[in-house]
Each structure stands twice: as C-alpha cells, then as structure tokens.
Design an enzyme around this catalytic site. Sequence first.
Site, PDB file in Angstrom:
ATOM      1  N   GLU A   1       0.175   3.676   1.699  1.00  0.00           N
ATOM      2  CA  GLU A   1       0.250   4.134   3.094  1.00  0.00           C
ATOM      3  C   GLU A   1       1.651   3.914   3.662  1.00  0.00           C
ATOM      4  OE1 GLU A   1      -1.981   5.490   5.698  1.00  0.00           O
ATOM      5  OE2 GLU A   1      -2.784   6.196   3.796  1.00  0.00           O
TER       6      GLU A   1
ATOM      7  N   ASN B   1     -17.174   3.176   5.021  1.00  0.00           N
ATOM      8  CA  ASN B   1     -16.473   4.047   5.983  1.00  0.00           C
ATOM      9  C   ASN B   1     -15.116   4.535   5.471  1.00  0.00           C
ATOM     10  OD1 ASN B   1     -15.259   1.590   6.248  1.00  0.00           O
ATOM     11  ND2 ASN B   1     -15.423   1.453   8.477  1.00  0.00           N
ATOM     12  N   PHE B   2     -14.868   4.400   4.155  1.00  0.00           N
ATOM     13  CA  PHE B   2     -13.715   5.076   3.547  1.00  0.00           C
ATOM     14  C   PHE B   2     -14.236   6.402   2.996  1.00  0.00           C
ATOM     15  CE2 PHE B   2     -12.663   0.619   3.580  1.00  0.00           C
ATOM     16  CZ  PHE B   2     -11.363   0.632   4.080  1.00  0.00           C
TER      17      PHE B   2
ATOM     18  N   SER C   1       0.808  -1.230   0.000  1.00  0.00           N
ATOM     19  CA  SER C   1       0.000   0.000   0.000  1.00  0.00           C
ATOM     20  C   SER C   1       0.836   1.272   0.000  1.00  0.00           C
ATOM     21  CB  SER C   1      -0.870  -0.003   1.264  1.00  0.00           C
ATOM     22  OG  SER C   1      -1.411   1.274   1.487  1.00  0.00           O
TER      23      SER C   1
ATOM     24  N   TYR D   1      -1.612   0.085  10.735  1.00  0.00           N
ATOM     25  CA  TYR D   1      -1.894  -0.542   9.425  1.00  0.00           C
ATOM     26  C   TYR D   1      -0.682  -0.418   8.504  1.00  0.00           C
ATOM     27  CZ  TYR D   1      -3.663  -0.870   4.628  1.00  0.00           C
ATOM     28  OH  TYR D   1      -3.824  -1.193   3.293  1.00  0.00           O
TER      29      TYR D   1
HETATM   30  P1  NAP Z   1     -11.497  -4.459   1.928  1.00  0.00           P
HETATM   31  O1  NAP Z   1     -12.650  -4.123   1.050  1.00  0.00           O
HETATM   32  O2  NAP Z   1     -11.440  -3.933   3.309  1.00  0.00           O
HETATM   33  O3  NAP Z   1     -11.417  -6.067   1.985  1.00  0.00           O
HETATM   34  C1  NAP Z   1     -10.606  -6.725   2.921  1.00  0.00           C
HETATM   35  C2  NAP Z   1     -10.809  -8.210   2.782  1.00  0.00           C
HETATM   36  O4  NAP Z   1      -9.970  -8.878   3.746  1.00  0.00           O
HETATM   37  C3  NAP Z   1     -12.260  -8.683   3.084  1.00  0.00           C
HETATM   38  O5  NAP Z   1     -12.603  -9.680   2.165  1.00  0.00           O
HETATM   39  C4  NAP Z   1     -12.130  -9.262   4.488  1.00  0.00           C
HETATM   40  O6  NAP Z   1     -13.074 -10.273   4.757  1.00  0.00           O
HETATM   41  C5  NAP Z   1     -10.730  -9.875   4.389  1.00  0.00           C
HETATM   42  N1  NAP Z   1     -10.187 -10.201   5.711  1.00  0.00           N
HETATM   43  C6  NAP Z   1     -10.112  -9.386   6.804  1.00  0.00           C
HETATM   44  N2  NAP Z   1      -9.571 -10.054   7.841  1.00  0.00           N
HETATM   45  C7  NAP Z   1      -9.305 -11.319   7.405  1.00  0.00           C
HETATM   46  C8  NAP Z   1      -8.769 -12.469   8.018  1.00  0.00           C
HETATM   47  N3  NAP Z   1      -8.395 -12.487   9.285  1.00  0.00           N
HETATM   48  N4  NAP Z   1      -8.640 -13.599   7.270  1.00  0.00           N
HETATM   49  C9  NAP Z   1      -9.053 -13.613   5.976  1.00  0.00           C
HETATM   50  N5  NAP Z   1      -9.572 -12.540   5.344  1.00  0.00           N
HETATM   51  C10 NAP Z   1      -9.698 -11.407   6.045  1.00  0.00           C
HETATM   52  O7  NAP Z   1     -10.120  -4.057   1.216  1.00  0.00           O
HETATM   53  P2  NAP Z   1      -9.837  -3.660  -0.317  1.00  0.00           P
HETATM   54  O8  NAP Z   1     -10.040  -2.215  -0.474  1.00  0.00           O
HETATM   55  O9  NAP Z   1     -10.497  -4.631  -1.204  1.00  0.00           O
HETATM   56  O10 NAP Z   1      -8.249  -3.887  -0.373  1.00  0.00           O
HETATM   57  C11 NAP Z   1      -7.692  -5.156  -0.697  1.00  0.00           C
HETATM   58  C12 NAP Z   1      -6.279  -5.219  -0.160  1.00  0.00           C
HETATM   59  O11 NAP Z   1      -5.493  -4.194  -0.753  1.00  0.00           O
HETATM   60  C13 NAP Z   1      -6.137  -5.014   1.331  1.00  0.00           C
HETATM   61  O12 NAP Z   1      -5.052  -5.806   1.765  1.00  0.00           O
HETATM   62  C14 NAP Z   1      -5.795  -3.547   1.474  1.00  0.00           C
HETATM   63  O13 NAP Z   1      -5.084  -3.337   2.672  1.00  0.00           O
HETATM   64  C15 NAP Z   1      -4.927  -3.364   0.252  1.00  0.00           C
HETATM   65  N6  NAP Z   1      -4.893  -2.024  -0.336  1.00  0.00           N
HETATM   66  C16 NAP Z   1      -6.058  -1.390  -0.626  1.00  0.00           C
HETATM   67  C17 NAP Z   1      -6.023  -0.151  -1.234  1.00  0.00           C
HETATM   68  C18 NAP Z   1      -7.287   0.584  -1.589  1.00  0.00           C
HETATM   69  O14 NAP Z   1      -7.212   1.787  -1.853  1.00  0.00           O
HETATM   70  N7  NAP Z   1      -8.414  -0.082  -1.660  1.00  0.00           N
HETATM   71  C19 NAP Z   1      -4.772   0.439  -1.553  1.00  0.00           C
HETATM   72  C20 NAP Z   1      -3.622  -0.259  -1.259  1.00  0.00           C
HETATM   73  C21 NAP Z   1      -3.681  -1.501  -0.671  1.00  0.00           C
HETATM   74  P3  NAP Z   1     -14.499  -9.946   5.449  1.00  0.00           P
HETATM   75  O15 NAP Z   1     -15.406  -9.554   4.320  1.00  0.00           O
HETATM   76  O16 NAP Z   1     -14.846 -11.254   6.082  1.00  0.00           O
HETATM   77  O17 NAP Z   1     -14.285  -8.833   6.422  1.00  0.00           O
HETATM   78  O1  G4F Z   2     -10.584   6.859   2.675  1.00  0.00           O
HETATM   79  P1  G4F Z   2      -9.574   6.752   3.746  1.00  0.00           P
HETATM   80  O2  G4F Z   2      -9.984   6.109   5.013  1.00  0.00           O
HETATM   81  O3  G4F Z   2      -8.321   6.009   3.083  1.00  0.00           O
HETATM   82  P2  G4F Z   2      -6.784   5.894   3.517  1.00  0.00           P
HETATM   83  O4  G4F Z   2      -6.574   6.182   4.938  1.00  0.00           O
HETATM   84  O5  G4F Z   2      -5.995   6.707   2.538  1.00  0.00           O
HETATM   85  O6  G4F Z   2      -6.512   4.342   3.299  1.00  0.00           O
HETATM   86  C1  G4F Z   2      -6.985   3.654   2.151  1.00  0.00           C
HETATM   87  O7  G4F Z   2      -6.016   3.739   1.133  1.00  0.00           O
HETATM   88  C2  G4F Z   2      -4.760   3.087   1.434  1.00  0.00           C
HETATM   89  C3  G4F Z   2      -3.833   3.303   0.237  1.00  0.00           C
HETATM   90  O8  G4F Z   2      -3.080   4.476   0.434  1.00  0.00           O
HETATM   91  C4  G4F Z   2      -5.029   1.621   1.673  1.00  0.00           C
HETATM   92  F1  G4F Z   2      -3.858   0.965   1.910  1.00  0.00           F
HETATM   93  C5  G4F Z   2      -5.969   1.466   2.853  1.00  0.00           C
HETATM   94  O9  G4F Z   2      -6.266   0.078   3.040  1.00  0.00           O
HETATM   95  C6  G4F Z   2      -7.269   2.211   2.549  1.00  0.00           C
HETATM   96  O10 G4F Z   2      -7.911   1.548   1.484  1.00  0.00           O
HETATM   97  O11 G4F Z   2      -9.007   8.207   4.100  1.00  0.00           O
HETATM   98  C7  G4F Z   2      -8.471   9.068   3.108  1.00  0.00           C
HETATM   99  C8  G4F Z   2      -8.225  10.458   3.719  1.00  0.00           C
HETATM  100  C9  G4F Z   2      -7.437  10.401   5.032  1.00  0.00           C
HETATM  101  O12 G4F Z   2      -6.463  11.401   5.022  1.00  0.00           O
HETATM  102  C10 G4F Z   2      -8.469  10.712   6.099  1.00  0.00           C
HETATM  103  O13 G4F Z   2      -7.948  11.381   7.247  1.00  0.00           O
HETATM  104  O14 G4F Z   2      -9.491  11.022   4.042  1.00  0.00           O
HETATM  105  C11 G4F Z   2      -9.421  11.606   5.326  1.00  0.00           C
HETATM  106  N1  G4F Z   2     -10.755  11.667   5.914  1.00  0.00           N
HETATM  107  C12 G4F Z   2     -11.402  12.820   6.238  1.00  0.00           C
HETATM  108  N2  G4F Z   2     -12.574  12.537   6.803  1.00  0.00           N
HETATM  109  C13 G4F Z   2     -11.537  10.630   6.263  1.00  0.00           C
HETATM  110  C14 G4F Z   2     -12.690  11.170   6.826  1.00  0.00           C
HETATM  111  N3  G4F Z   2     -11.366   9.291   6.132  1.00  0.00           N
HETATM  112  C15 G4F Z   2     -12.382   8.479   6.574  1.00  0.00           C
HETATM  113  N4  G4F Z   2     -12.241   7.144   6.417  1.00  0.00           N
HETATM  114  N5  G4F Z   2     -13.516   8.977   7.149  1.00  0.00           N
HETATM  115  C16 G4F Z   2     -13.729  10.321   7.304  1.00  0.00           C
HETATM  116  O15 G4F Z   2     -14.750  10.739   7.840  1.00  0.00           O
END
Ligand code: NAP
Ligand code: G4F
Length: 340
Positions: A139, A199-200, A137, A161
């Site tokens: 992050e 909640n993102f 990531s 994280y």
């Molecule tokens: P997500 O929607 O939060 O999905 C996370 C998945 O992990 C869900 O299927 C969840 O299952 C599973 N999981 C959680 N705890 C587990 C456990 N103990 N054993 C097995 N499975 C488990 O995340 P996403 O956005 O698709 O992201 C996919 C991956 O890419 C994650 O590793 C995330 O950290 C990484 N990533 C995401 C982003 C982004 O912007 N989306 C960017 C960089 C990296 P449940 O449904 O059962 O909870």
């Molecule tokens: O949407 P966020 O929670 O994503 P964040 O923290 O960037 O993380 C996501 O992207 C990562 C890749 O860089 C992944 F690895 C990670 O698993 C995840 O998918 O927050 C984005 C920004 C942050 O700066 C946060 O402080 O939005 C700001 N923010 C402002 N208000 C908020 C809120 N974020 C959330 N979740 N909720 C708010 O109410």
Amino acid sequence: MAKKRALITGITGQDGSYLAELLLAKDYTVYGLIRRSSTFNRARIEHLYLDSMRKDAHAAPTDIKLVYGDLNDASSLNHIIQQTKPDEIYNLGAQSHVRISFDVPEFTCDVTALGALRLLEALRETGHQCRFYQASSSEMYGKVVETPQTETTPFHPRSPYACAKVFAHWITINYRESYGQFACGGILFNHESPRRGENFVTRKITRAVGRISHGLQAKLYLGNLDAKRDWGFAGDYVEAMWRMLQQDEPDDYVIATGETHSVREFLEYAFGRVNLDYQQYVEVDPKYYRPAEVDLLLGDPTKAKQKLDWSPQVTFKELVEMMVDHDLKLAEKEARDKQG
Ligand code: NAP
Ligand code: G4F
C-alpha cells in the site's frame, strides 16, 4: 542448543497465526502479544494449543505463550521484551484495514506507525539484542510511479494506513542505520487465505459464494471492481518473513507473486468454481469506495528469489479455490445449524 524465542505482535491475526505455526514447527518458543478484548478472539490460534496438548505432539503446551500488552502502550512493550527476551520480534500488529483507516486515522497511525517506533525504542532502551521484522506493505506504493514495484520504487501512500506504514518502514530503516539494529522491512503485497478477515475483498467474496450457494444470502455488495492486486497465499508469505531474519545482514524485500488480477477476475473465478455468474449476484455500493484508491499493485519479487531463495508456491487460481472450498464448508455447516 537452547530453543530460539520469538515474539509476535498480531498473533491473533491472519499472518500471526500462520507464522506461529511455522515457528512452532521449527522448534521455537513462541510468545504472542495479545490485547484484552470483550469477546474471545483467538479462533485463528486455538488449534495450536489443542495440537500442542496431543500426546504425540511435537510442540509442548509451553511452546506457545500469550502475553497481554498493546502497541499503544510503551511500558507494556518494555516489560514484555524484558520478560520474554526474544531472539526475533515479528511486528505484525496493526489496524490493517485501509478503508477503515479513513474513519479512524489517528488511531491507525498510533498503532500502525507509532507502535513500530515504540517497539524499536523498547529494544534500544532495554539494550536487548534481537532481530526485528516490520510488516511493511505494498500500500506504500499507492499511486504507483512505476510498474512492477521493486524495493527502490518511490512511495506515494493513498490512505492514513499507508502513510502510517511508510513511517513504520522508514523508522525501521532509521534504527538499522542509526543504532545498528538488525531490522528488516518486508514489503508484502496482498496475501490471503481461509483465515483472512471477512471484510477484506477476497474473503468477503468467497464467504458470499459459500452463503449464496447454500441459499443463505441473495446479493453481494462491493465497491471498486476494477482495482488490481498482486494476490498470494499468506502461508507462503510468512516463510519469507522468517527467511529475512535468518540472513547475515538486515535488508528490505518485496514479497509478491509477480502477477496482478482485478477484483472482477477474482469474482469470475470464485463464482465460476460453483458454476455461477457473478454478474447476477454482485451490486456496486458506493459506500465501499475509498476517498483515494490504489488502482494497481504488481510486485517484482526478484530480490527475494535471489537472496532468500523464496518463491510463492500457491497460484492465484489455487488460492481462490482454497478459499471458496473452505467457505463452502463453512456455509454448509451454517445452513445445517440453521435448520436445527
Ligand atoms: P490482521 O489479520 O488484521 O491482524 C492484525 C493483528 O494486529 C491482530 O492480531 C490484531 O489484534 C493486532 N492489533 C491491532 N491493534 C493492535 C494493538 N493496538 N496492539 C497490539 N496488537 C494489535 O492483519 P494481517 O493480514 O494478519 O496482517 C499482518 C500485518 O501485515 C499487518 O501489520 C498488516 O498491516 C501487514 N500487511 C498485511 C498484508 C496482507 O495482505 N494481509 C500485506 C502487507 C502488510 P486483535 O485480534 O486483538 O484485533
Ligand atoms: O481487500 P482490500 O480491503 O485490501 P487492500 O486495501 O488492498 O489492503 C490489504 O492489502 C494491503 C497490501 O497491499 C495490506 F497492507 C492491508 O493491510 C490489507 O491487508 O481491498 C482490495 C481492493 C481495493 O481496491 C478495494 O477498493 O478491493 C476493493 N474493493 C472493492 N469492493 C473492496 C470492496 N475492498 C473491501 N475491503 N471491501 C469491498 O467491499
């Protein structure tokens, strides 16, 4: 030729669902690791079963199979690898919410850091040969030391994280260097979609736009509006994951759009889509601030463009529109259901 087999951890999540779709379209047999939960949580992949049961469907119902396991349970991982014998493993499972990782740091590290190690160890112990993708990531860059961030930018993680992801990234590289494991780290910048968890920040905003437009919600409470992110479309990013595992040599890649926007800009576009001024609806609630924030992320995807021939297809504006339009329909249905 025998069909390829892929195992996806995190198949019920945003990326897992898009990746499963992609691999089924490429004629893979897809195994998805799921964990037991008290409520049904397969909404994002349910359509794949329904599609595969259609008469004219390309994929057979047997092309997608769910297996119970958990990244916290090494024996389940060993067993699943022996049982499914995948050609490719995509480790997408994680506790992926950054702010929540401050509340449950130990759990986050167990799943997100040690989960990757357990999978790699399961491969080593069973001797099963396959290609491995680790969901790293942006992050990890945290308090960035250079902009834009590339594959060689040093990491400065700012949350439990992000620390867990740094461990998982380096242990992936370590198994590649130590044991010759074909293992890749995809350093993905934020990617979103109508399937993004609510909640993102992006989805929280687009859900609110839909609900406010239909009179179901009055205000939207957010944290830091000045944070900047490099936001792309999840459907484009899973294609990059697959391409990494099709190369001759394993490597690590930054996957990003090369553009950055603030939360405020996202708000302007999203509320603007329905001709509303976000300032009349958004209030800042400090409870959404993080103990340490990542102020700016901006990725340089040059290596992925050159070596994987990958580039993002959906622009920032198109992404916002796609999410708002989806959530407007969802809210319309919610409003109808409420009226009975
Ligand atoms: P997500 O929607 O939060 O999905 C996370 C998945 O992990 C869900 O299927 C969840 O299952 C599973 N999981 C959680 N705890 C587990 C456990 N103990 N054993 C097995 N499975 C488990 O995340 P996403 O956005 O698709 O992201 C996919 C991956 O890419 C994650 O590793 C995330 O950290 C990484 N990533 C995401 C982003 C982004 O912007 N989306 C960017 C960089 C990296 P449940 O449904 O059962 O909870
Ligand atoms: O949407 P966020 O929670 O994503 P964040 O923290 O960037 O993380 C996501 O992207 C990562 C890749 O860089 C992944 F690895 C990670 O698993 C995840 O998918 O927050 C984005 C920004 C942050 O700066 C946060 O402080 O939005 C700001 N923010 C402002 N208000 C908020 C809120 N974020 C959330 N979740 N909720 C708010 O109410």
